[in-house]
Motif scaffolding. Structure first.
Motif, PDB file in Angstrom:
ATOM      1  N   GLU A 140     -17.357 -23.470   1.628  1.00  0.00           N
ATOM      2  CA  GLU A 140     -16.947 -23.380   0.221  1.00  0.00           C
ATOM      3  C   GLU A 140     -17.901 -22.498  -0.577  1.00  0.00           C
ATOM      4  O   GLU A 140     -17.486 -21.652  -1.374  1.00  0.00           O
ATOM      5  CB  GLU A 140     -16.898 -24.780  -0.376  1.00  0.00           C
ATOM      6  CG  GLU A 140     -16.632 -24.809  -1.860  1.00  0.00           C
ATOM      7  CD  GLU A 140     -16.942 -26.170  -2.445  1.00  0.00           C
ATOM      8  OE1 GLU A 140     -17.306 -26.220  -3.636  1.00  0.00           O
ATOM      9  OE2 GLU A 140     -16.838 -27.166  -1.712  1.00  0.00           O
ATOM     10  N   THR A 144     -16.701 -18.863  -1.964  1.00  0.00           N
ATOM     11  CA  THR A 144     -16.732 -18.573  -3.396  1.00  0.00           C
ATOM     12  C   THR A 144     -17.591 -17.339  -3.689  1.00  0.00           C
ATOM     13  O   THR A 144     -17.236 -16.515  -4.539  1.00  0.00           O
ATOM     14  CB  THR A 144     -17.273 -19.784  -4.171  1.00  0.00           C
ATOM     15  OG1 THR A 144     -16.465 -20.929  -3.893  1.00  0.00           O
ATOM     16  CG2 THR A 144     -17.264 -19.519  -5.672  1.00  0.00           C
ATOM     17  N   THR A 163     -22.487 -20.486  -7.299  1.00  0.00           N
ATOM     18  CA  THR A 163     -21.562 -21.567  -6.943  1.00  0.00           C
ATOM     19  C   THR A 163     -22.077 -22.919  -7.416  1.00  0.00           C
ATOM     20  O   THR A 163     -21.294 -23.873  -7.531  1.00  0.00           O
ATOM     21  CB  THR A 163     -21.344 -21.626  -5.418  1.00  0.00           C
ATOM     22  OG1 THR A 163     -22.611 -21.754  -4.763  1.00  0.00           O
ATOM     23  CG2 THR A 163     -20.648 -20.386  -4.915  1.00  0.00           C
ATOM     24  N   SER A 166     -20.306 -24.711 -10.293  1.00  0.00           N
ATOM     25  CA  SER A 166     -19.027 -25.419 -10.152  1.00  0.00           C
ATOM     26  C   SER A 166     -19.155 -26.893 -10.522  1.00  0.00           C
ATOM     27  O   SER A 166     -18.158 -27.560 -10.807  1.00  0.00           O
ATOM     28  CB  SER A 166     -18.502 -25.288  -8.719  1.00  0.00           C
ATOM     29  OG  SER A 166     -19.421 -25.864  -7.806  1.00  0.00           O
ATOM     30  N   MET A 169     -17.807 -27.384 -13.872  1.00  0.00           N
ATOM     31  CA  MET A 169     -16.349 -27.400 -13.870  1.00  0.00           C
ATOM     32  C   MET A 169     -15.831 -28.780 -13.508  1.00  0.00           C
ATOM     33  O   MET A 169     -14.889 -29.291 -14.130  1.00  0.00           O
ATOM     34  CB  MET A 169     -15.827 -26.375 -12.863  1.00  0.00           C
ATOM     35  CG  MET A 169     -14.325 -26.393 -12.684  1.00  0.00           C
ATOM     36  SD  MET A 169     -13.774 -25.242 -11.419  1.00  0.00           S
ATOM     37  CE  MET A 169     -12.017 -25.623 -11.387  1.00  0.00           C
ATOM     38  N   GLN A 339     -13.186 -23.395  -5.259  1.00  0.00           N
ATOM     39  CA  GLN A 339     -13.469 -24.243  -6.410  1.00  0.00           C
ATOM     40  C   GLN A 339     -12.751 -25.589  -6.337  1.00  0.00           C
ATOM     41  O   GLN A 339     -13.293 -26.616  -6.739  1.00  0.00           O
ATOM     42  CB  GLN A 339     -13.078 -23.513  -7.702  1.00  0.00           C
ATOM     43  CG  GLN A 339     -13.994 -22.343  -8.035  1.00  0.00           C
ATOM     44  CD  GLN A 339     -15.451 -22.763  -8.092  1.00  0.00           C
ATOM     45  OE1 GLN A 339     -15.870 -23.526  -8.948  1.00  0.00           O
ATOM     46  NE2 GLN A 339     -16.238 -22.252  -7.161  1.00  0.00           N
ATOM     47  N   THR A 342     -14.589 -28.072  -4.272  1.00  0.00           N
ATOM     48  CA  THR A 342     -15.725 -28.718  -4.918  1.00  0.00           C
ATOM     49  C   THR A 342     -15.404 -30.171  -5.286  1.00  0.00           C
ATOM     50  O   THR A 342     -16.206 -31.078  -5.069  1.00  0.00           O
ATOM     51  CB  THR A 342     -16.102 -27.955  -6.208  1.00  0.00           C
ATOM     52  OG1 THR A 342     -16.484 -26.626  -5.870  1.00  0.00           O
ATOM     53  CG2 THR A 342     -17.258 -28.633  -6.924  1.00  0.00           C
TER      54      THR A 342
END
Length: 532
Positions: A140, A144, A163, A166, A169, A339, A342
């Protein structure tokens, strides 16, 4: 007839006293975020179950899958598509077992492991599960970083560091509730699918060859077996078994025999729908890669890229062969994949830690710790080996996941064999036998590949004889420990099956969603009380 107050399930409060569900519900009925399944049997109830399958399906279309799919198509065209078909069918059976375990028993896989095994085996299983979560996070991170490089020309090593953002987010999404989070994940899955459908349209793979690759098993050429193992490892991931068995606990379902059977059936359909979309995406990636890398007008430079294809080189290859827009489309799909992973990776890690150790962390802290463990090796490899080294790290991470699968799969098979019998004895035995056959095949392939690869490495090495003997003893000792650990899980006799949360003979008793599971998904706060 409804259960009396004395017969209702009890749980332990934070101050140590017993309270019934009727007097102190785990979650307030006025909470708009809880997902309630109506007690009345209806096909419309299916929509209440939609969500967990799509969160689980993300693991089947993460950057690790894209990496192995691209290499499979570039090196063997459509010959390994049958691996995707077999792995997807096996994944549906295994994931449905994980969902059934949570629905029927009210506990997820990691909690069952803690209740079943003694302290040392439980701790070792937790370590293996955490390694699986980190190994899943590495593709991941790198994927990304590659996507950011394709879209904004950011160096890969800087993208690896970015990254870590994230986490913000994830925190921003949680305040909107689990239902909206599931809809977002579903939207990202369909975005990825749309991107590759367009790529598939313009790359124009031969339909006959694609169908032949899907339904005619073959393993030709050097490295085909290793790549097949990587494909299998990228498809069937151990952390997904912990994740799926926990996600289903966020639903409030009727604790009647009919309600539980309906939940199991709808979760099977929902998982099948989500995994079918993931299957089609994986087939599209391999088909696009196979068509592009085997095009007759391919330049020598592009042909060289196909010989050692990774996520980063794929963007340049698509840009040169199909067009610049194709490269951007691939980058958008890769970014959406990385994403969305994540969220599922963080949840899986949280459930693993809570289940094995009865320890809960705030999601941002859990995400930060997991991401740091994934960023460190990714950053080192990106700085030293560049994008090529980062691509090889994705393959290694996928193979690690494949080797660790038995340590989640065997406990799941044993728990579901004795704890989730809901149909007739014949049907239960048939399903149990089928799942054990699937598990045995997967584990057998992994073991064969480990032994054969290590043997070839020793035979073809240029080391001195004494060093070869020492490495052989060390390596085969490790393989023996690996096999002994699996054998311990397989042949160890489980304790007596624990009773269900509520009697399945009752037609009216209901169980509210697990507060700790809901809290992890909504706010990341530890529950004020746990199930006994």
């Amino acid at each position: 007839m409804a259960a009396s107050a004395s017969e209702r399930p009890q749980f332990i409060s934070s101050n140590g006293g017993n309270r019934s569900f009727s007097n102190a519900p785990l979650i307030d009925n006025s909470d708009p975020n809880q997902i309630i399944v109506p007690e009345k049997k209806s096909w419309k109830n299916f929509f209440a179950y939609l969500g967990p399958g799509f969160l689980v399906s993300i693991a089947y279309i993460d950057p690790g899958n894209f990496e192995t799919d691209l290499q499979a198509g570039a090196q063997y065209k459509y010959e390994l598509l049958w691996i995707i078909l077999v792995a997807s069918c096996a994944a549906l059976v295994i994931q449905s077992l994980a969902a059934n375990l949570g629905v029927v028993t009210g506990k997820h896989l990691a909690e069952h492991c803690r209740a079943e095994y003694s302290e040392v085996p439980n701790f070792l299983l937790w370590v293996v599960a955490e390694i699986a979560v980190v190994a899943c996070d590495i593709p991941e991170v790198i994927g990304t970083a590659f996507a950011l490089n394709m879209l904004f020309s950011i160096p890969v090593w800087i993208g690896v560091l970015l990254t870590g953002l994230s986490t913000l987010m994830l925190l921003a999404l949680q305040q909107y509730g689990v239902r909206k989070l599931e809809f977002l994940i579903a939207f990202l899955v369909f975005t990825i699918a749309l991107c590759f459908v367009i790529e598939l349209h313009y790359s124009k793979p031969d339909p006959g060859e694609v169908l032949h690759g899907l339904f005619v098993p073959q393993l030709k050429g050097n490295g085909a077996t290793g790549l097949a193992i990587s494909l299998l490892g990228a498809m069937v991931m151990p952390h997904n078994l912990f994740l799926h068995s926990a996600l289903v606990l966020s639903r409030k379902i009727p604790r009647s025999s009919t309600g539980i059977k309906e939940a199991c059936r709808f979760y099977l359909i929902e998982s099948g729908l989500a995994l079918m979309i993931a299957f089609l995406i994986n087939v599209s990636v391999i088909s696009v890669s196979g068509a592009v890398c085997n095009a007759p007008d391919l330049t020598p430079e592009d042909r060289a890229k196909c010989e050692d294809l990774d996520l980063n080189k794929a963007s340049f290859l698509l840009r040169n062969v199909v067009g610049k827009w194709s490269s951007k489309l691939f980058a958008i799909a890769l970014l959406a994949s990385g994403q969305s992973s994540t969220i599922t990776g963080t949840y899986a890690g949280q459930y693993v830690m809570q289940g094995f150790l009865d320890l809960r962390l705030e999601p941002w802290l859990r995400n930060f710790l997991t991401r740091c463990l994934a960023i460190i090796p990714s950053l080192i490899v990106a700085l030293i080996g560049g994008s090529a080294g980062a691509g090889k790290l994705i393959i290694i991470a996928s193979m690690i996941l494949s080797f660790e699968l038995p340590f989640a799969l065997v406990p799941l098979l044993k728990f579901t064999s004795c704890k989730t019998k809901m149909g007739s004895h014949v049907n239960h035995m048939a399903i149990t036998t089928l799942t054990w056959v699937i598990g045995a095949l997967i584990m057998g392939i992994n073991i064969y590949y480990i032994v054969s690869s290590f043997t070839k490495l020793l035979i073809h090495s240029h080391m001195k004889l004494a060093l070869v003997i020492f490495c052989g003893i060390l390596g085969f000792s490790g393989i023996a420990i690996y096999l002994a650990s699996i054998a311990y899980l397989v042949f160890r006799k489980n304790r007596k099956a624990s009773p269900l949360l509520a009697s399945t003979n009752s037609q009216t008793v209901e169980t509210l969603p697990r507060q700790d599971i809901v809290d992890m998904q909504l706010h990341g706060k530890a529950a004020a009380s746990d199930l006994d």
